[in-house]
Structures are given as C-alpha cells and as structure tokens.
Design a protein around this motif. Sequence first.
Motif, PDB file in Angstrom:
ATOM      1  N   SER A 195      -4.528 -37.586 107.997  1.00  0.00           N
ATOM      2  CA  SER A 195      -5.370 -37.791 106.526  1.00  0.00           C
ATOM      3  C   SER A 195      -6.292 -37.166 106.491  1.00  0.00           C
ATOM      4  O   SER A 195      -7.129 -36.241 107.448  1.00  0.00           O
ATOM      5  N   GLY A 196      -6.809 -37.075 105.157  1.00  0.00           N
ATOM      6  CA  GLY A 196      -8.176 -36.199 104.809  1.00  0.00           C
ATOM      7  C   GLY A 196      -9.341 -36.477 105.779  1.00  0.00           C
ATOM      8  O   GLY A 196      -9.990 -35.679 106.119  1.00  0.00           O
ATOM      9  N   SER A 197      -9.474 -37.843 105.825  1.00  0.00           N
ATOM     10  CA  SER A 197     -10.498 -38.454 106.498  1.00  0.00           C
ATOM     11  C   SER A 197     -10.679 -38.039 108.228  1.00  0.00           C
ATOM     12  O   SER A 197     -11.523 -38.015 108.852  1.00  0.00           O
ATOM     13  N   MET A 198      -9.292 -37.783 108.673  1.00  0.00           N
ATOM     14  CA  MET A 198      -9.177 -37.422 110.045  1.00  0.00           C
ATOM     15  C   MET A 198      -9.157 -35.932 110.387  1.00  0.00           C
ATOM     16  O   MET A 198      -8.666 -35.466 111.472  1.00  0.00           O
ATOM     17  N   SER A 199      -8.838 -35.127 109.288  1.00  0.00           N
ATOM     18  CA  SER A 199      -8.323 -33.658 109.296  1.00  0.00           C
ATOM     19  C   SER A 199      -9.128 -32.970 110.500  1.00  0.00           C
ATOM     20  O   SER A 199      -8.447 -32.248 111.425  1.00  0.00           O
ATOM     21  N   GLN A 200     -10.348 -32.857 110.558  1.00  0.00           N
ATOM     22  CA  GLN A 200     -11.178 -32.190 111.714  1.00  0.00           C
ATOM     23  C   GLN A 200     -10.774 -32.523 112.837  1.00  0.00           C
ATOM     24  O   GLN A 200     -10.647 -31.865 113.827  1.00  0.00           O
ATOM     25  N   TYR A 201     -10.911 -33.861 113.167  1.00  0.00           N
ATOM     26  CA  TYR A 201     -10.675 -34.364 114.704  1.00  0.00           C
ATOM     27  C   TYR A 201      -9.069 -34.016 114.836  1.00  0.00           C
ATOM     28  O   TYR A 201      -8.846 -33.818 116.260  1.00  0.00           O
ATOM     29  N   SER A 202      -8.207 -34.637 113.912  1.00  0.00           N
ATOM     30  CA  SER A 202      -6.865 -34.348 114.481  1.00  0.00           C
ATOM     31  C   SER A 202      -6.421 -32.992 114.838  1.00  0.00           C
ATOM     32  O   SER A 202      -5.550 -32.739 115.949  1.00  0.00           O
ATOM     33  N   ARG A 203      -7.021 -31.942 114.191  1.00  0.00           N
ATOM     34  CA  ARG A 203      -6.705 -30.533 114.412  1.00  0.00           C
ATOM     35  C   ARG A 203      -7.031 -30.301 115.963  1.00  0.00           C
ATOM     36  O   ARG A 203      -6.541 -29.743 116.853  1.00  0.00           O
ATOM     37  N   VAL A 204      -8.421 -30.589 116.395  1.00  0.00           N
ATOM     38  CA  VAL A 204      -8.731 -30.369 117.576  1.00  0.00           C
ATOM     39  C   VAL A 204      -7.998 -31.387 118.790  1.00  0.00           C
ATOM     40  O   VAL A 204      -7.730 -30.754 119.937  1.00  0.00           O
ATOM     41  N   VAL A 205      -7.855 -32.552 118.442  1.00  0.00           N
ATOM     42  CA  VAL A 205      -7.053 -33.437 119.555  1.00  0.00           C
ATOM     43  C   VAL A 205      -5.560 -32.656 119.698  1.00  0.00           C
ATOM     44  O   VAL A 205      -5.218 -32.777 120.808  1.00  0.00           O
ATOM     45  N   LEU A 206      -5.161 -32.215 118.778  1.00  0.00           N
ATOM     46  CA  LEU A 206      -3.607 -31.613 118.773  1.00  0.00           C
ATOM     47  C   LEU A 206      -3.770 -30.222 119.889  1.00  0.00           C
ATOM     48  O   LEU A 206      -2.754 -29.921 120.433  1.00  0.00           O
ATOM     49  N   HIS A 207      -4.947 -29.802 119.691  1.00  0.00           N
ATOM     50  CA  HIS A 207      -5.181 -28.795 120.889  1.00  0.00           C
ATOM     51  C   HIS A 207      -5.132 -29.262 122.232  1.00  0.00           C
ATOM     52  O   HIS A 207      -4.523 -28.762 123.108  1.00  0.00           O
ATOM     53  N   PHE A 208      -5.749 -30.368 122.307  1.00  0.00           N
ATOM     54  CA  PHE A 208      -5.950 -31.033 123.645  1.00  0.00           C
ATOM     55  C   PHE A 208      -4.412 -31.422 124.124  1.00  0.00           C
ATOM     56  O   PHE A 208      -4.133 -31.297 125.126  1.00  0.00           O
ATOM     57  N   LEU A 209      -3.829 -31.985 122.953  1.00  0.00           N
ATOM     58  CA  LEU A 209      -2.396 -32.372 123.356  1.00  0.00           C
ATOM     59  C   LEU A 209      -1.290 -31.384 123.666  1.00  0.00           C
ATOM     60  O   LEU A 209      -0.355 -31.690 124.650  1.00  0.00           O
ATOM     61  N   HIS A 210      -1.601 -30.168 123.214  1.00  0.00           N
ATOM     62  CA  HIS A 210      -0.994 -29.277 123.468  1.00  0.00           C
ATOM     63  C   HIS A 210      -1.170 -28.833 124.785  1.00  0.00           C
ATOM     64  O   HIS A 210      -0.030 -28.423 125.724  1.00  0.00           O
ATOM     65  N   ALA A 211      -2.398 -28.664 125.449  1.00  0.00           N
ATOM     66  CA  ALA A 211      -2.895 -28.413 126.783  1.00  0.00           C
ATOM     67  C   ALA A 211      -1.916 -29.599 127.765  1.00  0.00           C
ATOM     68  O   ALA A 211      -1.484 -29.080 128.754  1.00  0.00           O
ATOM     69  N   VAL A 212      -2.087 -30.919 127.359  1.00  0.00           N
ATOM     70  CA  VAL A 212      -1.455 -31.825 128.253  1.00  0.00           C
ATOM     71  C   VAL A 212       0.152 -31.817 128.457  1.00  0.00           C
ATOM     72  O   VAL A 212       0.528 -31.985 129.255  1.00  0.00           O
ATOM     73  N   SER A 213       0.658 -31.395 127.063  1.00  0.00           N
ATOM     74  CA  SER A 213       1.946 -31.229 127.027  1.00  0.00           C
ATOM     75  C   SER A 213       2.533 -30.282 127.883  1.00  0.00           C
ATOM     76  O   SER A 213       3.682 -30.386 128.560  1.00  0.00           O
ATOM     77  N   ASN A 214       1.609 -28.980 128.175  1.00  0.00           N
ATOM     78  CA  ASN A 214       2.364 -28.098 128.733  1.00  0.00           C
ATOM     79  C   ASN A 214       1.834 -28.023 130.051  1.00  0.00           C
ATOM     80  O   ASN A 214       1.986 -26.831 131.005  1.00  0.00           O
ATOM     81  N   ALA A 215       0.689 -28.772 130.520  1.00  0.00           N
ATOM     82  CA  ALA A 215       0.465 -29.026 131.944  1.00  0.00           C
ATOM     83  C   ALA A 215       1.245 -29.303 133.146  1.00  0.00           C
ATOM     84  O   ALA A 215       2.130 -30.414 132.586  1.00  0.00           O
ATOM     85  N   LYS A 216       1.234 -28.920 134.164  1.00  0.00           N
ATOM     86  CA  LYS A 216       2.245 -29.231 135.226  1.00  0.00           C
ATOM     87  C   LYS A 216       1.499 -29.893 136.335  1.00  0.00           C
ATOM     88  O   LYS A 216       0.429 -29.486 136.638  1.00  0.00           O
ATOM     89  N   GLY A 217       2.252 -30.917 136.981  1.00  0.00           N
ATOM     90  CA  GLY A 217       1.891 -31.535 138.012  1.00  0.00           C
ATOM     91  C   GLY A 217       0.507 -32.638 137.801  1.00  0.00           C
ATOM     92  O   GLY A 217      -0.182 -32.873 138.661  1.00  0.00           O
ATOM     93  N   VAL A 218       0.421 -32.854 136.591  1.00  0.00           N
ATOM     94  CA  VAL A 218      -0.422 -34.032 136.290  1.00  0.00           C
ATOM     95  C   VAL A 218       0.050 -35.431 135.891  1.00  0.00           C
ATOM     96  O   VAL A 218      -0.550 -36.648 135.765  1.00  0.00           O
ATOM     97  N   GLY A 219       1.399 -35.639 136.116  1.00  0.00           N
ATOM     98  CA  GLY A 219       2.217 -37.112 136.211  1.00  0.00           C
ATOM     99  C   GLY A 219       3.080 -37.609 135.075  1.00  0.00           C
ATOM    100  O   GLY A 219       3.960 -37.937 135.488  1.00  0.00           O
ATOM    101  N   TRP A 220       2.581 -37.023 133.913  1.00  0.00           N
ATOM    102  CA  TRP A 220       3.529 -37.455 132.731  1.00  0.00           C
ATOM    103  C   TRP A 220       4.892 -37.073 132.716  1.00  0.00           C
ATOM    104  O   TRP A 220       5.236 -35.814 133.033  1.00  0.00           O
ATOM    105  N   ALA A 221       5.724 -37.971 132.588  1.00  0.00           N
ATOM    106  CA  ALA A 221       7.403 -37.653 132.635  1.00  0.00           C
ATOM    107  C   ALA A 221       7.356 -36.749 131.461  1.00  0.00           C
ATOM    108  O   ALA A 221       8.096 -35.690 131.436  1.00  0.00           O
ATOM    109  N   ARG A 222       7.027 -37.006 130.251  1.00  0.00           N
ATOM    110  CA  ARG A 222       7.109 -36.468 129.063  1.00  0.00           C
ATOM    111  C   ARG A 222       6.142 -36.853 128.172  1.00  0.00           C
ATOM    112  O   ARG A 222       5.452 -37.837 128.124  1.00  0.00           O
ATOM    113  N   VAL A 223       5.687 -35.818 127.096  1.00  0.00           N
ATOM    114  CA  VAL A 223       4.571 -36.210 126.094  1.00  0.00           C
ATOM    115  C   VAL A 223       5.384 -36.229 124.849  1.00  0.00           C
ATOM    116  O   VAL A 223       6.128 -34.911 124.611  1.00  0.00           O
TER     117      VAL A 223
END
Length: 417
Positions: A234-262
């Motif tokens: 939403s509007g109040s979270m716009s700046q933070y959500s865009r940055v967090v999604l960059h972080f989640l992209h890295a987590v989603s594509n990282a190998k060998g860190v444990g998560w079955a799926r993101v």
Amino acid sequence: MPEYAPLDLPDNPKLVGNITHFARALRRAGLPIGPGRLVDAIQAVAAAGFTERRDFYWTLHACFVSRPEHRAVFAQLFRLYWRDPRYLEHMMAAMLPAVRGVQEDRGAQAAEKRAAEALLDGAGMPDAPEQEEEQGTEIEIDASLTTSGEEKLKSLDFEQMSTAEMAQAKAILARMTLPIDPTAMRRTQAAATGRIDAARTLRGAMRFGGEIRDLKWRTPKLRYPNLVVLCDISGSMSQYSRVVLHFLHAVSNAKGVGWARVHAFTFGTRLTNITRHLETRDVDAALRAAGAEAQDWEGGTRIGTCIETFNHDWSRRVLGQDAVVLLITDGLDRDDPDALARQMQRLHLSARRLIWINPLLRWDEFAPKARGIAAMLPHVDSFRAGHSISSLEDLAAVISKRDDVGERDRLMRLIGR
C-alpha cells in the motif's frame, strides 16, 4: 505551510522554465509527473497568480501531488528550489558530511535526501535558475571526508536513503541469506551413528544364524520448512516493500540455505501471488513482472480482507510442512478489527511461526495505538522492525529461534495484555 514573504520570481518566460525544471526535479525524486501535468501547472499558475508563496505552493501542489506519500518530497523540493538557500545548505549537509560554513548539525528527515539529490543532480542544466548567483551564496564542499561506510549504510532507514545509497543497499541485500534450521521428523533414516535400529540389526543377524555381528543405527529425517511472505504494498509501505522484495528475491534464488520453497504474496486492496515472478533470476525482470501482476501498488490497505483471502484460497497449499510466515506491514488498517483478529488467529494456528515485520517499530516512541495493530499483535510469535539492512540481518540471526519474540511482549504490556 508556514507563512512566507512575497515571492521574488523572474519575469516570463523565465517562470515557465523554472516550473519546468522544478517538475523535472520532482520526477527524479519519484513523483509521476508527465508533460500533461506540467502544462496544467503552468496554466494554473497563470490563472491563479503568484503574489504570495502560499498560493503558489498550493497551486503547484494541486497539479503535481496525487498521493499522500508524495507530499513530503514536494514540500522539501519546493523549499529547496524556490529560493531558500539556508535550507539548501542543510540539505547538502545531510547528503555530505563535510560542508564548510554550515555549523548546525541536522539529521535528514524522511524524503529529504531524495529531494535534495533530485534537485542538485540537475543543477547544471541550461534552464536551471540563476537566482543563487544574485544572492552571492557560495557553498564550498569538502568531499575528502565523505565515506560510504557499509555499517552506516546498514543502519540507515530505507525511507531516508538517496538513490545512490539505495543502489548500494540493494547490492548488499542481494548477497544476504535467510538461513533456517531443519525440523526433525518422526520418520528415520539409516545412519552411521544415532539410535540403534533394532529391526535392521535383527534382520542382519538372521543371515548368520541369529548371531549379531553388526549394530545398525538410525537418525530422524530432516525436513526444511516453506517460507511464506505476505508483503504490504500500500501507499504507506511502498518504499519499504520494494526494498524487501529485493531481499526476498535473493532468498528465493539462494541455494543451500534450507528453505524448501519460498512463496510470496503482495497485498493492498487485494491479494496477489508473485511466487513465480521471484523465481526469475534477473531481479529487475522479476520485480517488473511482479509489479505488472499486482495492480494495487501504492493504493489503499485492506489487511483483514486480504488475509481472509489467503486463509481461504492458499493456506492449505503453502502452509504445510511447518511453514514460517513473514507478515510485512505497518498494520494501519481501517477494516473491522474483530474480523482482522479472527483472520490473524487462523493464520497463526496454521503456521509453524508467524513473524510480523513492521517498519514503524523504528520509532522509539512507537506504541500499538492503532486498532489494527492492537488486533494483530496477540496473534504473532515475534514482532520485529524491518526498516533497514541491520534489522533484516537481525531477523536472519533469530528466525530459527522458536523462543524469539522481538518486541511483542513489551508492546503487549502497553495494551494491557
């Protein structure tokens, strides 16, 4: 707006050039301003006049600002551009640590750095205003002490980062991981050590007439959980959500860190599944596709309705195997708080852990006064900040600790629970 002295603006056609340059600076700072709005602004100023700065401010504000989160950037740029040289010095002091002649230490507020950078980057344009030369204001900048210390950058609020700092932050986030410990299952597997496997040991002994020659061992099988992310856009979270999604992209594509799926979902006024987009290796292509999929970027917020949609349509599909849920939102919701509490309770019971990431927690005086925050807080396992790189690093360090509660218990005491 505070009271201002009468404006001393250049005569036409200089005024048109100044408004044009001002609009370009606003666009660089993130406001969606096209040629149509610029023409409207010029015509509006011609119709309304500009005998007082207050009238001029609100005329341009009506033409250029269409979202509440853009008001702060517009206000800072207006003061920077329309002849407030002392404020310009403050802004440059916020961007560079060594500015001679500026004695007052002043921390940058939200949106100020982006506003100053957007204006100063274009200072050499042909149609830039010439009034500063008339005033004789000279600012000498010593860049020798300017550093891009990573530690300082990590503690900086995402909302206060300049464009260059944001690029550095995204590069750091691309290298970060979010490791998780596996869960031991009841089922076992053969191993060199562990507990004695009586069945396999006896079957082996049968080959030698019942004589036990070798002991067989077993250990529990390990299973890694899913990570499910619900991110407020939403509007109040716009700046933070865009940055967090960059972080989640890295987590989603990282190998060998444990998560079955993101699994990743965005929500504002509706819920959108962007999981397949984050699996794209190129982060820019991934977020561009996710932005096209989610049509409610920078819109309103209906947290309760979106969580209800998730519980009804997606929880059984993605919350198996002890999934960990990250809920990223400021909790500012106008829906019925009782309905929101019921949906949060259902989500909490379906997950291994429910961790709430709230950028508002960056404020020392933060208290759960909003009805939505008070309704959600009792139904989370941990409540943590998410406004900087350091806060995300802290999350990575404790996400495997089942006893971590963050600031939840302290805030629960503030609401008497």
